[in-house]
Design an enzyme around this catalytic site. Structure first.
Site, short mmCIF file in Angstrom:
data_model
loop_
_atom_site.label_atom_id
_atom_site.label_comp_id
_atom_site.label_asym_id
_atom_site.label_seq_id
_atom_site.Cartn_x
_atom_site.Cartn_y
_atom_site.Cartn_z
N LYS A 52 0.68 -1.25 0.44
CA LYS A 52 0.28 -0.26 -0.09
C LYS A 52 0.94 1.44 -0.11
CE LYS A 52 -3.03 -2.69 -0.36
NZ LYS A 52 -2.57 -4.07 -0.86
N GLY A 116 8.86 -22.62 15.86
CA GLY A 116 8.08 -23.09 16.98
C GLY A 116 7.67 -24.56 15.54
N GLY A 146 0.07 -18.63 8.47
CA GLY A 146 -0.09 -18.03 7.58
C GLY A 146 0.13 -18.69 5.98
N HIS A 448 -24.01 16.05 0.80
CA HIS A 448 -23.46 16.36 -0.21
C HIS A 448 -22.52 17.68 0.25
CE1 HIS A 448 -24.17 17.93 -4.21
NE2 HIS A 448 -24.34 18.45 -3.69
#
Ligand code: FAD
Ligand code: NAI
Length: 469
Positions: A52, A116, A146, A448
């Site tokens: 990003k 781990g 993940g 608006h």
């Protein structure tokens, strides 16, 4: 042997770190095991956040080059300072991962550095890069390891010239020609970054459409917009091989998906973006007896429990969309469940956003899904060309599309292509979370002039009619 913990989480991505914080807030003694040097997982280190940062910077570069003139801003052609753009990305990542460090300290979460693994329920073994192993005794374990990029057979990734998203976020110069394999979210976002900075981008996609899973009308129109920006597409095509040539460039062999004559594309860099696969390697799940599903993901029940009592899993390593906010919400839900509360994720209202220009944002059912499920639906649409604010911003590309049940008027899905679509979609996510009808939205006052008025107009179109078209 370390102290006894209530909960040990393997992996500190959005699933793991959010789970750790909520569990600590609920009074648990929490440990997190992370093999990387920094916390935050794929999303903060090599995913959502760095991509990003580059998408934002490259969009402004492109606008300064082409968009400012029409607004009466005359400036010389902007010069790209790629090292500084990369610094901006690195600082953004550092600030975000540092934020997780701070939150862990604040919530008294213990971090163990190393790989781990799970010898059995109630135990996690931490193997650091050097030094002795540590065994953690723990009441419960959450696997939040993940996913990693999938690769094509026979293609060697060097992360310099033949890259995954990780290499595409760190290129040292703008390639003249970039071939992207896969027209999914990564391919289109990172393809956009390098196209805006000057690369000629060709996207090779196996299917006959881009963005599978998104509403097909949205995908079709969005493809046209990207083509207008200069992105080229070879749909229904597959890459059969990549060869490095003597002059340093790449020869990419592309075949029709159904077979037939191959064609050769020349490129300086190839980005392989054909999906991600769950990360279960090295965990010793077979020894612990944790079952996987047919796609290698940890199999869990509705409360995120694996096939072994006391071992749970969340995020990209289980079924469902591979999205950071889905992983985070599962992290909160499992922490609450372990604390005896009613943790829950509403999978019917998880937004998905493609952060290109224009953005594509979606929640709930696509029109294709409603058709396939035989649900009687109605469509309300409104184009940004008829929105005053969009005209003022020269951002009239795209539209809002809302799908509602014919009988009950309940909103079943919504899709937006347009500037800031990723921010605007949340109005529809909230509406769906409360089982709202399109009339609820149509009767809600919108300020608006805002882009969000297009959402209300699409809802009005589902009733007696939109006003401004
Ligand atoms: P991960 O974030 O993958 O974290 C897993 C962690 O576990 C890692 O830190 C890893 O080092 C650690 N680990 C793995 N195995 C072990 C082990 N045995 N021992 C110790 N540690 C281990 N999603 C969005 O919603 N929005 C976006 O804009 C977005 N952009 C993306 C852009 C890119 C380029 C990529 C690649 C992905 C993007 N995603 C985005 C997807 C998002 O990053 C993932 O959905 C999200 O990170 C999944 O979170 P997770 O916690 O399940 O796992
Ligand atoms: P993806 O699943 O979105 O897209 C992969 C594309 O590659 C598909 O269109 C698929 O048909 C195509 N493909 C597969 N095999 C192919 C082949 N051999 N040749 C040509 N095309 C082929 O996966 P992507 O883009 O790699 O992203 C992975 C995950 O990361 C996504 O599931 C997404 O959820 C997540 N992500 C989310 C982002 C966001 O929310 N903005 C940004 C980036 C990634």
């Amino acid at each position: 042997m370390a102290d006894q913990f209530d909960l040990t989480i393997i992996g500190s991505g959005p699933g793991g770190y959010v789970c750790a914080i909520r569990a600590a807030q609920l009074g648990m003694k929490v440990a997190v095991v992370e093999k990387w040097a920094t916390l935050g997982g794929t999303c903060l280190n090599i995913g959502c956040i760095p991509s990003k940062a580059l998408l934002h910077a490259s969009e402004l570069f492109e606008e300064a080059g082409h968009g400012f003139k029409a607004l009466g801003i005359d400036i010389p052609a902007p010069q790209l300072n790629l090292p500084q753009m990369m610094n901006h990305k690195a600082e953004t990542v550092a600030s975000n991962v540092g934020g997780v460090d701070y939150l862990f300290k604040k919530n008294k979460i213990t971090v163990f550095r190393g790989i781990g693994s799970i010898p059995s329920a109630g135990k996690v073994l931490v193997t650091p890069q050097s030094g002795p192993q540590t065994e953690i005794a723990t009441k419960n374990i959450v696997i939040a390891t993940g996913s990693v990029s999938a690769n094509l057979p026979g293609i060697e990734i060097d992360e310099k010239q033949v890259v995954t998203s990780t290499g595409a976020l760190t290129l040292e110069q703008v390639p003249n020609r970039l071939v992207v394999i896969g027209a999914g979210v990564i391919g289109l976002e990172l393809g956009s970054v390098w196209m805006r900075l000057g690369a000629q981008v060709t996207v090779v996609e196996y299917l006959d459409r881009i963005l599978p899973g998104m509403d097909s009308e949205v995908a079709r129109q969005f493809q046209r917009m990207l083509q207008k920006q200069g992105m080229e597409f070879k749909l229904s095509s597959k890459v059969a091989g990549i060869e490095k040539q003597e002059d340093g460039s790449l020869k990419i062999n592309v075949e029709p998906a159904k077979g037939g004559e191959a064609e050769v594309l020349e490129a300086d860099v190839a980005l392989v973006a054909i999906g991600r696969k769950p990360m279960t390697e090295g965990l010793g799940l077979d020894i612990a007896g944790v079952a996987l599903d047919e796609r290698g993901r940890v199999r869990v029940d509705a409360q995120y429990k694996s096939s072994v009592d006391g071992i749970y899993a969340i995020g990209d390593v289980i079924a469902g969309p591979m999205l950071a906010h889905k992983a985070e919400d599962e992290g909160i839900a499992i922490a609450e469940i372990l604390a005896g509360q009613a943790g829950h994720v509403n999978y019917a209202a998880i937004p998905a956003v493609v952060y290109t220009n224009p953005e594509v944002a979606s929640v709930g059912k696509t029109e294709d899904e409603l058709k396939a499920e035989g649900i009687d639906y109605k469509i309300g649409k409104f184009p940004f060309t008829a929105n005053g604010r969009a005209k003022a911003m020269l951002a009239t590309q795209g539209f809002v599309k809302i799908l509602a049940d014919v009988e009950t008027d309940r909103v079943l899905g919504a899709h937006i292509v347009g500037k800031n679509a990723g921010e605007m979609i949340h109005e529809l996510v909230t509406l769906m979370e409360f089982s709202g009808a399109s009339e609820d939205l149509a009767r809600t006052t919108h300020a608006h002039p805002t882009l969000s008025e297009a959402i209300r107009e699409a809802a009005l179109a589902l009733g007696d009619g939109a006003i401004h078209i």
